[in-house]
Design a protein around this motif. Structure first.
Motif, mmCIF file in Angstrom:
data_model
loop_
_atom_site.group_PDB
_atom_site.id
_atom_site.type_symbol
_atom_site.label_atom_id
_atom_site.label_comp_id
_atom_site.label_asym_id
_atom_site.label_seq_id
_atom_site.Cartn_x
_atom_site.Cartn_y
_atom_site.Cartn_z
ATOM 1 N N PHE A 1 0.811 -1.220 0.000
ATOM 2 C CA PHE A 1 0.000 0.000 0.000
ATOM 3 C C PHE A 1 0.842 1.266 0.000
ATOM 4 C CE2 PHE A 1 -3.370 -2.672 2.198
ATOM 5 C CZ PHE A 1 -4.243 -2.664 1.119
ATOM 6 N N THR A 2 0.280 2.291 -0.595
ATOM 7 C CA THR A 2 0.831 3.635 -0.466
ATOM 8 C C THR A 2 0.327 4.219 0.847
ATOM 9 O OG1 THR A 2 -1.077 4.743 -1.421
ATOM 10 C CG2 THR A 2 0.590 3.917 -2.969
ATOM 11 N N ILE A 3 0.794 5.429 1.179
ATOM 12 C CA ILE A 3 0.325 6.055 2.411
ATOM 13 C C ILE A 3 -1.152 6.425 2.317
ATOM 14 C CG2 ILE A 3 2.592 6.909 3.102
ATOM 15 C CD1 ILE A 3 1.647 9.704 2.130
ATOM 16 N N GLU A 4 -1.707 6.393 1.120
ATOM 17 C CA GLU A 4 -3.138 6.647 0.943
ATOM 18 C C GLU A 4 -3.954 5.358 1.047
ATOM 19 O OE1 GLU A 4 -1.648 9.274 -1.283
ATOM 20 O OE2 GLU A 4 -2.667 10.675 0.067
ATOM 21 N N ALA A 5 -3.263 4.257 1.259
ATOM 22 C CA ALA A 5 -3.891 2.942 1.259
ATOM 23 C C ALA A 5 -4.436 2.564 -0.108
ATOM 24 C CB ALA A 5 -4.984 2.822 2.331
ATOM 25 N N ALA A 6 -3.719 3.001 -1.136
ATOM 26 C CA ALA A 6 -3.981 2.485 -2.480
ATOM 27 C C ALA A 6 -2.885 1.461 -2.758
ATOM 28 C CB ALA A 6 -3.919 3.610 -3.509
ATOM 29 N N VAL A 7 -3.169 0.540 -3.665
ATOM 30 C CA VAL A 7 -2.187 -0.505 -3.948
ATOM 31 C C VAL A 7 -0.970 0.122 -4.634
ATOM 32 C CG1 VAL A 7 -1.781 -2.664 -5.199
ATOM 33 C CG2 VAL A 7 -4.002 -2.233 -4.109
ATOM 34 N N ASN A 8 0.209 -0.251 -4.195
ATOM 35 C CA ASN A 8 1.427 0.312 -4.793
ATOM 36 C C ASN A 8 1.964 -0.613 -5.880
ATOM 37 O OD1 ASN A 8 2.799 -1.780 -3.576
ATOM 38 N ND2 ASN A 8 3.678 -0.519 -1.939
ATOM 39 N N ASP B 1 -7.596 1.940 -5.059
ATOM 40 C CA ASP B 1 -7.835 2.123 -3.635
ATOM 41 C C ASP B 1 -8.097 0.760 -2.993
ATOM 42 O OD1 ASP B 1 -8.850 3.789 -1.260
ATOM 43 O OD2 ASP B 1 -10.500 2.398 -1.690
ATOM 44 N N ARG B 2 -7.880 0.669 -1.663
ATOM 45 C CA ARG B 2 -7.937 -0.665 -1.038
ATOM 46 C C ARG B 2 -9.295 -1.353 -1.228
ATOM 47 N NH1 ARG B 2 -7.798 1.422 5.295
ATOM 48 N NH2 ARG B 2 -8.873 3.347 4.810
#
Length: 866
Positions: free
Chosen positions: A294-301, A311-312
């Motif tokens: 995850f990114t810090i936005e909680a999207a998949v990296n 997004d998650r």
RNA sequence: GGGCGUUUAGCUCAGUUGGGAGAGCGCUUCCCUUACAAGGAAGAGGUCGGCGGUUCGAGCCCGUCAACGCCCACCA
């Protein structure tokens, strides 16, 4: 004085007078025993709500009384910088101009927050003045001010030096909205409907598959293993094999680990070390890689391959679809599970592997538990100690770093040349290891609660050895809600013991929540909150204060109803008018500030003084146990039903008699004065205003607390009151006007009557009393009070039925009393085993009831049937 | 899964060494009595959640059940 109590007028000026006079400062009682309470610092963004009002009132009632008792009292106010909350407010503000904090840069943004604080941050301090908080404003502190920042830095460095603070990669709770780590207790869990997805992971050796279950399907992108319980025979063959992670096509091992619960799901658990605390530990034990997806936005990296950028929640759907399409979904179950949310912004938090600073709590916990266990710090009510112990026993290390800008910056520097980490009291200019100047300070700030934990000593000047610190540490009492026992109380105990070597406070008074009349939580978002400032505006601060104090049973939630405030205002009016009555007979300003009790009071005055003595004593006991609702309930009833309803009425006849007038005036004055003193901690404005009228000497806020007056009570008061009650009932039964004069003959075989009864019977119930034997003719009816009988002429009482009804009601009461006593006394075991005094009491009750019954029956016989 | 709290008058709640069931509000009746009608006087209203136990005696102590509420937990 105006004929009506007007809270707004009364409350206008006193606060300024108090504040300027210096009574709120400890220097007011320089030689007293120190007594310190620090206010739980409200957030700098906060506005006063009912929760504050309750909390502050308990403080104020404690502190004002202690001050009057001569203690050197410090109630220290202050505010908390409230890192995330405040930063969010200012970000929102600059957001209206289309700016983010990154546009401004760190320095400019922090400056912007200070500007905001100076402009809007003080509103709660004004509101505290409206409420009447008797804090010492000269010692007001702010968690971000210079002194407290120095304390924070000192603590951080010392903990680091003792190896009690470390930096490490751990699973923390990440708020994707605020972009920061949170501590475990900053997460609120809520049961949420969800699903348990069963996914098949095929063995790489072609021997079929293994099924795992998860509520967060998207995390499978980060799986690096599958775990089963070592004793689970279903999987004994599988351990040691590898499976092929679908979609990602990563070969991952099956390992055996004790934490797996064979009963849950399939007994096989996917291991995602970067996104689950348990999995992280399993990963550590078995050498599994931790892959952050995850990114810090909680999207998949980028580690999520084709799902990167989603997004998650989108990823969850997409992963399930892809798994399903590839035939890897075994089945899906509906399942409620507990989901963590950020306590600030309510966003669903994500367990997230990252590099953070932690306080190693283990070594701090033991002394903090000992201190409560051996009673150096005491919780009131005591049951909260259980929660405290339970929590302390299960503590994990405290994540203290926050990825925000508003707060105490972590005093750690990293050398770009040699990787040395420098934690120092003074900002380093060169790396102490390689002497290079390529240093970079840690970007993070500390958890707001880190500075709050130091509040009981940092506010007193620590680490300097100030006079205040010597006087006021340990604090006497801490007053707070149960909701921050973990956040704050426990941490203060840990830090206080570590850095001061002593508990931070002796007593911890835990109060409940303010609720609506129907028992619901008051909250702004539900729209059912009552604003204390509105109440002050419409009804006054004193009525609000008295209402809350009376309703706040220790440790219980407080249902708040405007009816209580109405009632409290009525009481204020009653007290106001009682004072007007007294001032009609006592010169304004003539009552001494202390003492002045009459040396030989008349019977009425002796009675009220003896009652006052008992009330003062009990009031103090209750207050010392923090039972303020009981204390003020007692006082309220004493004031209203004994002083106002009885003594003020009794005083009228006593005043009319030249012989008894002087001591009666004296008594009226001192009883009122002592009531003002006793009520002052709860209703400071009104009592101060009346003090000015009655005593006129100095400020009530700085006056001396009353001692119980020395007196003896006349024995016949209870019988007298009963007789008066009987006469009133007689009148009421026959709808006779209170002014309707009656002639009463009183027979008193036991001679309990005192001469003052005569004037009082005339004054209170318009009865002309004649003492003597029972009349020998019919034509009278009886009023029975204890051993005495009053005879009233039946002439003029036309309604014999009503009279019969009155007598029968009285008879029924007496018969019930008799039955209760008789039942006990006719039980031989009672006589054998009950204490003698109890038996004697019952015998007396029985005898009296028996006598009363006889008299009433005789009377009913004389009346005959209707 | 564990822990805690609450259950007393129509309503909101007190009742802490087990020994006369209380307050405020609401309700009924009477009274503008020279401090107060934001008041006074009189009154109605309760099997103290259920059951069992300890005790001479239980709203209070013990056990158990029920309802409501809160907190905690590594509910993959």
């Amino acid at each position: 004085m105006k004929p009506t109590y007007d809270p707004a007028a009364v409350e206008a000026d006193w606060y300024d007078i108090w504040e300027k006079s210096g009574v709120f400062a400890p220097e007011h009682n320089p030689d007293g025993e120190p007594f310190c309470i620090v206010l739980p610092p409200p957030n700098v963004t906060g506005v006063l709500h009912m929760g504050h009002a309750l909390n502050h009132l308990i403080h104020d009632v404690i502190v004002r009384r202690k001050r009057m008792q001569g203690f050197k009292v410090l109630w220290l106010p202050g505010m908390d910088h409230a890192g995330i909350a405040t930063q969010t407010v200012v970000e929102r503000e600059i957001g209206r101009e289309g700016l983010t904090r990154h546009d401004l840069g760190r320095e400019a943004f922090v400056e912007q927050v200070w500007t905001w604080k100076r402009k809007f941050g003080g509103s709660i301090t004004t509101q505290m003045r409206q409420l009447g908080d008797s804090v010492d404003w000269s010692r007001e502190r702010f968690t971000m001010d210079e002194g407290l920042s120095a304390a924070v830095r000192e603590v951080f460095v010392r903990l680091y030096e003792k190896d009690l603070i470390y930096r490490g990669n751990r699973i923390i709770n990440w708020c994707p909205q605020d972009h920061t780590a949170l501590s475990d207790i900053e997460v609120e869990y809520e049961d949420t409907a969800g699903e348990l997805v069963y996914i098949n992971y095929p063995f790489t050796d072609g021997s079929g598959h293994l099924t795992v279950a998860t509520t967060r399907a998207e995390t499978m992108l980060g799986d690096t293993g599958v775990a089963v319980h070592p004793d689970d025979e279903r999987y004994s063959e599988a351990v040691g094999k590898t499976v092929m992670l679908p979609l990602v096509n990563r070969e991952i091992p099956v390992v055996a680990d004790d934490v797996v619960d064979p009963e849950f799901g399939t007994g096989a658990v996917k291991v995602t070390p970067a996104h689950d605390p348990n999995d992280f530990e399993i990963g550590n034990r078995h050498g599994l890689e931790a892959i952050n997806i995850f990114t810090i936005e909680a999207a998949v990296n980028e580690n999520g391959g084709e799902f990167a950028g989603l997004d998650r929640l989108e990823a969850r759907r997409a992963v399930k679809e892809a798994l399903s399409a590839a035939g890897h979904i075994d089945h899906i179950e509906e399942r409620a599970h507990s989901v963590g949310h950020c306590y600030r912004c309510k966003t669903v938090v994500e367990p997230y592997l990252s590099l953070q600073w932690f306080v190693k709590v283990g070594p701090l916990v033991t002394p903090a538990m000992e201190a409560v266990r051996d009673g150096r710090t005491r919780f009131v009510p005591q049951r909260w100690e259980n929660s405290y112990f339970h929590w302390m026993e299960n503590l994990r290390d405290w994540c203290v770093s926050r990825q925000i800008w508003w707060g105490h910056r972590i005093p750690a520097w990293y050398c770009a040349d040699c990787d040395e980490v420098t934690v120092a009291r003074e900002d380093p200019t060169v790396c102490p290891s390689c002497e290079g100047s390529n240093l970079r300070q840690d970007e993070d700030v500390l958890d707001t609660w880190f500075s709050s934990a130091l509040w009981p000593f940092s506010t007193l000047g620590w680490p300097e050895e100030t006079a205040d610190l010597a006087d006021f540490y340990p604090n006497a009492v801490l007053v707070t809600g149960f909701d921050i026992i973990y956040f704050w109380v426990a941490r203060m105990l840990k830090m206080g013991l570590e850095f001061m070597g002593e508990v931070p406070f002796r007593d911890v008074v835990i109060h409940g929540l303010v609720r609506t009349p129907d028992g619901r939580k008051m909250s702004k978002s539900l729209g059912n909150a009552i604003d204390p400032l509105d109440v002050i505006e419409s009804h006054g601060a004193d009525p609000l204060r008295l209402a809350i104090v009376q309703a706040a049973a220790p440790g219980q939630d407080v249902p708040f109803d405007m009816e209580w405030v109405e009632g409290a205002r009525k009481f204020g009016n009653k007290l106001w008018n009682a004072a007007r009555f007294v001032l009609g007979h006592v010169d304004s300003g003539s009552v001494p500030a202390d003492g002045g009790y009459p040396e030989s009071p008349g019977p009425e005055s002796a009675w009220i003084l003896s009652r006052l003595a008992a009330v003062v004593e009990r009031f103090d006991e209750l207050s010392d146990e923090y039972r303020f609702s009981d204390a003020y309930g007692l006082l309220y009833n004493f004031a209203w039903s004994e002083v106002f309803d009885w003594y003020l009425e009794l005083s009228k006849a006593a005043l009319a008699d030249e012989a008894s007038a002087p001591q009666t005036r004296q008594t009226l004055g001192v009883v009122l004065r002592d009531l003002l003193k006793l009520f002052h901690p709860a209703i400071p404005y009104l009592t101060e205003e009346l003090w000015k009228e009655v005593v006129g000497d100095g400020l009530l806020a700085g006056a001396r607390w009353p001692d119980p007056p020395p007196t003896a009570a006349p024995q016949s008061m209870a019988v007298f009151q009963e007789l008066v009650g009987g006469i009133r009932r007689f009148r009421s039964s026959h709808q006779l006007s209170p002014r309707h004069a009656l002639e009463l003959r009183i027979a008193d075989p036991e001679s309990v009557i005192e001469s003052w009864w005569e004037r009082q019977l005339k004054s209170l119930v318009a009865v002309t009393a004649e003492f003597g034997d029972a009349p020998d003719s019919d034509g009278f009816t009886r009023v029975v009070a204890g051993p005495i009988q009053g005879f009233l002429p039946l002439e003029g009482v036309v309604d014999l039925d009503a009279e019969r009804a009155r007598l029968e009601r009285a008879l029924a009461g007496a018969e019930a009393d008799f039955a209760v006593a008789d039942k006990k006394l006719s039980n031989p075991s009672f006589r054998d085993r009950a204490p003698a005094e109890i038996v004697t009491k019952e015998e007396a009750k029985q005898a009296e009831a028996e006598a009363t019954i006889a008299k009433l029956r005789a009377q009913l016989d004389e009346l005959g049937d209707s």
